[in-house]
Design an enzyme around this catalytic site. Sequence first.
Site, short mmCIF file in Angstrom:
data_model
loop_
_atom_site.label_atom_id
_atom_site.label_comp_id
_atom_site.label_asym_id
_atom_site.label_seq_id
_atom_site.Cartn_x
_atom_site.Cartn_y
_atom_site.Cartn_z
N GLY A 191 -44.64 6.17 15.46
CA GLY A 191 -45.02 6.76 16.74
C GLY A 191 -43.79 7.24 17.48
N GLY A 246 -44.88 -0.25 12.68
CA GLY A 246 -43.85 -0.41 11.65
C GLY A 246 -42.76 -1.31 12.20
N THR A 247 -43.01 -1.77 13.41
CA THR A 247 -42.05 -2.59 14.13
C THR A 247 -42.14 -4.05 13.70
OG1 THR A 247 -43.75 -2.49 15.79
CG2 THR A 247 -41.79 -1.19 16.18
N LEU A 267 -36.50 -12.93 15.76
CA LEU A 267 -37.76 -13.50 15.28
C LEU A 267 -37.90 -13.40 13.77
CD1 LEU A 267 -40.05 -12.16 18.13
CD2 LEU A 267 -39.31 -14.52 17.81
N GLU A 277 -35.48 -0.42 21.02
CA GLU A 277 -34.85 0.81 21.52
C GLU A 277 -33.32 0.74 21.51
OE1 GLU A 277 -36.95 3.22 22.37
OE2 GLU A 277 -38.60 2.48 23.60
#
Lengths: 726, 200
Positions: free
Chosen positions: A233, A461-462, A618, A693
């Site tokens: 996106g 896809g994150t 994470l 980002e």
Amino acid sequence: MNTDVVGRPLSRVESRLKVTGAAEYTADVRVPRLLHGFMAMSTIARGRITRIDTRAAEAAGGVVAVYTHETMPRLKQPTYRPFFKPFIPIQSPEIHHAGQPVAFVVAQTLEQAQRAAELVEVEYEETGRPLGELAMGVPFLAPSGPDGPNTFERGDVAEGMARADVRVEAEFTIPMHHHNPIEPHATTAVWKGSKVTVYETTQALGNTQHVVSEALDVPLDDVRVISRYLGGGFGSKGPVWAHTVLACAAARAVGRPVKLVLSRAHMFTSNGHRAETHQRIGIGATRDGRITALDHVSTQQVTRGDVALFNSSEPIRMLYDIPHLSNVQRTVRLDLPTQSFIRSPEACSSHAQEAALDELAHALKLDPVELRKRNWSSRNMADGEEWGSNYLRECYDRAAAKFGWSRRDPRPGSMRDGGELVGWGMATSAHTAGGRPGSGARMTFDVRGRARIQVGTHDLGTGTYTIMTQIAGEVLGIPVEDVLFELGDSAFPLSYASGASTTAPGVGTAVNRVCSAARKAVIEMAVSQPGSPLRGVPAERVDTGDGHLFDTADRRTRVSYRSVIGHGGKPLHFEVEPVDTPLGYSTGAVFVEVRVDPLLGRIRVTRVVGCYDPGTVLNRKTARSQVLGGIIWGIGFTLFEHTLVDPATARIVNPNLSGYLIPVNADVPDIQVQFIDRPDPASDALGARGFGETPMTGVTAAIANAVFHATGKRVRDLPLTQDKLL
Amino acid sequence: MPEHSRRNVLKSGGAAAAAVMAPLPDGPRPVTAPHQVRQAAQPKAVTDLTLEVNGERHRLEGVEARVTLLDALRERAGLTGAKKGCDRGECGACTVLADGRRIKACLTLAVMQDGRSITTVEGLARGERLHPVQEAFIRRDAFQCGICTPGQIMSAVACIEEGHTGSEDEIREWMSGNLCRCSCYPNIVDAVADAAKAVR
Ligand code: FES
Ligand code: FES
């Protein structure tokens, strides 16, 4: 708690579906009686339609309907904010930009719809010369937008400049960019009576739900939006765009499901872009490298109908400890599509600031790393608040050591390898994260001790599927195989849009909270259940791990989740409401090596080393991949990417992937990634901040700074193409 | 088999359509009532064809000549593994194997592949057992969103078969026809190198 689930480089939980072709993306969804939509687009940028003839299109084989502004059902302009476009096309004859939809065709097959769209004949009247480039318009200061004021002052810039021993001033231009996810935007609208299910490529289920509801005048609860797998996106699928609304309207009008997939060319005028930006920046500093003042003015494109600005100035306002500062965001109205956010909206102002700092370091004869360290701040300089944590100085040291920065000869042109010039440059990476509304979550703990968690969020896809599975496993103390995390359905408790690095902190907090509530409830059951080995043990002495609850005073006294819940005889349900996530700042340091062919001006990035502070990592695997993505986007931004607008017609001339160059495999060098990996105490998502980002910022300026180091030339106009070095 | 290319088939189809289209009846202003309008531009070239996809015969009936292999697979054979990113040969998301060679399924017409044996990403695994390239892609995290992945994987299978995996640079070069906007390139190179070893 298990301590080995979070952080583990677990492979993506949906991996198998993605490598076998079984993951169902929006355009793959199969629906009975499906028709295909396709749009015809305007060929002029400014004017109106005087005549539109659809007879040939309607007569073409397989065509079911052709809608124009004369025949398209009336739609209401949404007031819901993430609909950025100031108008819905195919509602009036007015043309506001080239590539605006003028007709919507519905046919039995895709080929028939595409062919019929070509057959729609449109005559226009042009109403003046269209403006397509920033330099053609008159800049003005727009009133404050929803993202805050367009001006920002701290101290007194004139006074700060007067105190400086050294001053640099520079102007930078960055062209228009497009997101270009490989998956095109797609909508399949399926009506059942007055209710609609919208299969949609979206980073924001809630936005789509609200906008469709408002534009088509359908109660919110009658709109269901589904988006289980998203093919990238990068911001383009965060707002709601007009084609989604049009596809829903067409499906309602023809009384059958309609699928609309945008063509690559459509994606250059339908879903926002990074606006062309001009920046002027002045920085003053004392001899010892303390910045006394910074003066920054950016100018970017908007349309004639809106003033939303997304090339925002956070790095200028927040990052460095600068006592006197002025920042102004100006706008120019052009006859182009509406601009929007695109991966790392702060990259533009970061680029100007980090490149100008390199010029300042050079003027001061000071090492660029040292200059940044001397002006480091532990606080958000925009509001003076301390960050939860900020290990940026450690990032500089670790990345510099790994890169071998101490061996750098600072004189431009001093490093060579064979016939090539070698340059080393660096910059700070920094991007805000979170600071947005949070997320709800619900969970069912079944009698076999398996957790099923549902959140109306997104995985671009994150790695959302994977890291949320890990957070749940960690908090509950159960193996990840016993966690099923579901997303992508507006019928689940909604999260905020997945953008602006908000998903990890926002959804992570919700998953943490819902699992913590569940864990607590099961512990209460275990210490009171007749026959439980933990009966009578104080609840606060009970811990969990490996699918079990145990007494911390005697770890052999334990009972499984499965047995406690099974004993209760019915599944347990939990739900949490959203809480806002705090604003975080994820930073890092990035070092780049370039090699330049002095005869051809060809630049290659040959080595990148980055070290980052995202709070808790994470998942080391997916986090590293996000860094690779950001760095490679930075390479594209700096060396290739450029949407070209013809100034005479305000038309985009390279709306395709052979004219709009994005990095390919052969452009990508060795990239080394390090993390500080220490929890941010301000985060409720197990110490993780939003981070996606950050890695794209800094690398752009680091490349430009390395090119200066290699060649002695400052190229301040991107992209840094060969011609500019010759 | 007659020699068709996407270009000459589309050209002749277009010309035929234009010829039928030219003398448009002068009628009332446009209204959306297709059933009342004369069917004028029906392309003539419609054919039945057989594709052997992943070892299974697919009989596709009434396929227009202008239908690409990609759209035949996705919209007619129900195989949505191959993705459409650009529909013009630029991105590689549609890469499949035709008689063992990698091709971009959007750049070839279905009729041109009549009788050929096609392998898509759905056909790589043997039951539960993944192909070594698929395994390597998972282990190396060689995808994020996964939309380019079917094409990357098919390209990787062919790249290994072609023997273009001698060095990382060689892999980079020979995998550069497949764009990945998530930019997983370094991991793709690692995965292809791993899989090349496993396949040997
Ligand atoms: S869809 Fe075939 S190459 Fe892009
Ligand atoms: S994984 Fe998203 S485009 Fe390659």
